[in-house]
Design an enzyme around this catalytic site. Sequence first.
Site, PDB file in Angstrom:
ATOM      1  N   GLU A   1      39.936  43.234  34.394  1.00 56.32           N
ATOM      2  CA  GLU A   1      39.017  43.786  35.417  1.00 56.32           C
ATOM      3  C   GLU A   1      39.605  43.771  36.822  1.00 56.32           C
ATOM      4  OE1 GLU A   1      34.961  42.217  35.184  1.00 56.32           O
ATOM      5  OE2 GLU A   1      35.366  42.032  33.041  1.00 56.32           O
TER       6      GLU A   1
ATOM      7  N   LYS B   1      45.200  38.378  44.535  1.00 53.46           N
ATOM      8  CA  LYS B   1      45.594  37.277  43.643  1.00 53.46           C
ATOM      9  C   LYS B   1      47.043  36.860  43.897  1.00 53.46           C
ATOM     10  CE  LYS B   1      45.546  34.640  39.909  1.00 53.46           C
ATOM     11  NZ  LYS B   1      46.675  34.941  39.086  1.00 53.46           N
TER      12      LYS B   1
ATOM     13  N   HIS C   1      42.726  44.530  37.610  1.00 48.11           N
ATOM     14  CA  HIS C   1      43.461  45.795  37.737  1.00 48.11           C
ATOM     15  C   HIS C   1      42.493  46.968  37.852  1.00 48.11           C
ATOM     16  CE1 HIS C   1      46.463  43.364  35.298  1.00 48.11           C
ATOM     17  NE2 HIS C   1      47.184  43.720  36.333  1.00 48.11           N
TER      18      HIS C   1
END
Length: 284
Positions: free
Chosen positions: A35, A149, A37
């Site tokens: 999710e 991230k 990406h």
Amino acid sequence: MKIIKTTNEMRSLALEEKISEKRIACVPTMGFLHEGHLSLIKRAKQVADVVVVTLFVNPTQFSPNEDFAQYPRDLQRDSELCLAAGADYLFAPSAEEIYPAGYNTEVTVKGVSELFEGKFRPIHFNGVATVVAKLFNIIHPDYAVFGQKDYQQTLVVKQMVRDLLLGVEIIVAPIIRENSGLAKSSRNTYLSDEQKTQALVLSQSLKLAADAIAAGETKSAKINKIMHDNIEKSAFSKIDYACAARAKDLTEPEEFAHGEEVVLLIAAYLGKVRLIDNCLVTIK
Ligand code: PAF
């Protein structure tokens, strides 16, 4: 959605889109999409007419002792997810397309690449910068979307784009987490259910440090200690770093100034799996 395997085809299709005055956004990935990406693809669709997702497990950003061979791969699954998310092209080249025999050039971003991840994974950002420069040279996107991230990666790519005058606007999209707080990552597939629960220590440690900052803490040693203490009493076996740094350049002052934006960064091992997480906070 078209799946493209060769550099030449990708280059000419991207050029055709540009001639038709379409704005292109690129979403570089190593596949095994989750999710996180998909949120990058969604963001790309908001800013551009055409979205190119790239899928390439880039060998040059892995050291010989790392997980290049085990890295999860599933082109069929990834292409279905890209199609459903509304991507226009999925560029999935072979290693020979990206690194033709005899290639002998790489991109090194000094400074920010050498800190944190750079200390523990010395060749990593050379590999990242080199492959991202190549992808940009093939696609010539107007925008590229990266996930927060990999926070340090976003700074490295921005620095490279500035220094090499690449003219690509870098968009950073927020971390997507499980309901539990675990940051989504393709590498979570390496974790057992028990380890997924143990891994929550990372997001909890970030929260403890962020709470301390919200309560007025400004000294980096104290902020770092909060994260270290919490991780050390958990199932994590080794901490590479758990540090507060300036969000703009990852420098580490003894004390942060009021209003400064800080990134809390953690990399630590749960068994053999190395996990990273981060969060952005503003000093009160
Ligand atoms: O973030 C990643 O998945 C990779 O480092 C990237 C940017 C696709 C380069 O290989």
